[in-house]
Design a protein around this motif. Sequence first.
Motif, PDB file in Angstrom:
ATOM      1  N   LEU A 104       0.988  -1.274   0.018  1.00 19.07           N
ATOM      2  CA  LEU A 104      -0.065  -0.023  -0.127  1.00 19.07           C
ATOM      3  C   LEU A 104       0.967   1.355  -0.069  1.00 19.07           C
ATOM      4  O   LEU A 104       0.579   2.441  -0.441  1.00 19.07           O
ATOM      5  CB  LEU A 104      -1.008  -0.014   1.112  1.00 19.07           C
ATOM      6  N   ARG A 159      -6.355   4.224  -7.348  1.00 16.74           N
ATOM      7  CA  ARG A 159      -7.132   3.461  -7.006  1.00 16.74           C
ATOM      8  C   ARG A 159      -7.697   2.587  -8.049  1.00 16.74           C
ATOM      9  O   ARG A 159      -7.942   1.420  -7.931  1.00 16.74           O
ATOM     10  CB  ARG A 159      -8.463   4.209  -6.565  1.00 16.74           C
ATOM     11  N   SER A 212      -3.376  10.746  -3.317  1.00 12.78           N
ATOM     12  CA  SER A 212      -2.639   9.751  -3.846  1.00 12.78           C
ATOM     13  C   SER A 212      -3.560   8.400  -4.042  1.00 12.78           C
ATOM     14  O   SER A 212      -3.669   7.844  -5.104  1.00 12.78           O
ATOM     15  CB  SER A 212      -1.512   9.264  -2.759  1.00 12.78           C
ATOM     16  N   LEU A 213      -4.394   8.155  -3.188  1.00 11.91           N
ATOM     17  CA  LEU A 213      -5.511   7.177  -3.410  1.00 11.91           C
ATOM     18  C   LEU A 213      -6.369   7.297  -4.487  1.00 11.91           C
ATOM     19  O   LEU A 213      -6.878   6.444  -5.100  1.00 11.91           O
ATOM     20  CB  LEU A 213      -5.972   7.043  -1.950  1.00 11.91           C
ATOM     21  N   LYS A 238       1.209   3.298  -3.200  1.00 10.44           N
ATOM     22  CA  LYS A 238       0.059   3.897  -3.770  1.00 10.44           C
ATOM     23  C   LYS A 238       0.207   5.653  -3.203  1.00 10.44           C
ATOM     24  O   LYS A 238      -0.404   6.263  -3.635  1.00 10.44           O
ATOM     25  CB  LYS A 238      -1.328   3.222  -3.005  1.00 10.44           C
TER      26      LYS A 238
END
Length: 345
Positions: free
Chosen positions: A249, A320, A315-316, A252
């Motif tokens: 993660l 995504r 960022s997410l 990401k």
Amino acid sequence: MDVSTLEWTITIAVTVGVLIFDVIVIARDPHEPSMKECAIALSVYIGAAVLFGLWTLSFHGHDYGIEFYAGWLTEYSLSIDNLFVFIILMSALKVPRKYQQEALMVGIVLALIFRGIFIAVGYTLIENFSFIFYVFGAFLVYTAYTLVKGYRDDEEEHPEDNKVVKFAQRHLNVGTEYRGLKLWWVENGTRVVSPILIVIIALGVTDILFALDSIPAIFGITQEPYLVFTANVFALMGLRQLYFLLGGLLKKLVYLALGLAFILAFIGVKLVLHALHENELPFINGGEHVAVPEISSLLSLGVIIATLVLTAVASLLKTRNDPEYAVVAPDPEDVDDTEGPDWNR
């Protein structure tokens, strides 16, 4: 800030106690921690930091509590960036996942030692040379520039190619087998150095480089040695669990470098303004203080929190639906592997 000897003693004793406990637990059973194990430990460390901030706010005053929270969040965000480098190191040096806990623990202990040294040096400089705030401020602004430049150029980090690490590889008889934290052994009558020693050297060099950024940054928020020390301690505690909990993660957070660049530049400007306010350099305003506005600790905390939230959300949203940033589970066969790279090719 009036910190008693008892407070310092308890703080250092608890820090050392937690480290010893971690070292004993990890050494007894080297393994890749479960998600539950990581989540519980991380919750305890973060909860302890929040409670410590509330205690500081209650017993030492509102301003000092705010300074601790701002310093802790800044150091924590820099520590997360540190994790990216650790992940690259572990992958490049082929550290088996079951031994990564031990390597990370060594890295955290080294980070605490180096930051303790840098805190002492930084505080001595601040106490004796008022112009050092100009130097710290300029350095942080330059660091922010290098982060943005590296992001724009899409430069990949290769900490394993550091000159110190390469020198150790060339001049040591490095084996290909990992045996936990055992640094050397005799094989066919010849002393063989474990590849974990190269990992430790790489982590140590990395820790020094990150301390060069983090210590000026924290002194830009507070000049209280006790708060500088505790903010660093709480930022580093739980870093090992965060490494395994987030894992893939972390990649990401594509805008983390830009968020950190903004925070460092902001603190750099704050330091320069403080230096101007306290100015004693004869070639600036005749050695007199310059009437410039200073940035409060509360405003600093607000800017840091807002920047980190915006960075994470952006960022997410960016990653995504991008398969390039999909989280891939580690290969189970890698967990029990003990073979490292061939250092002597």
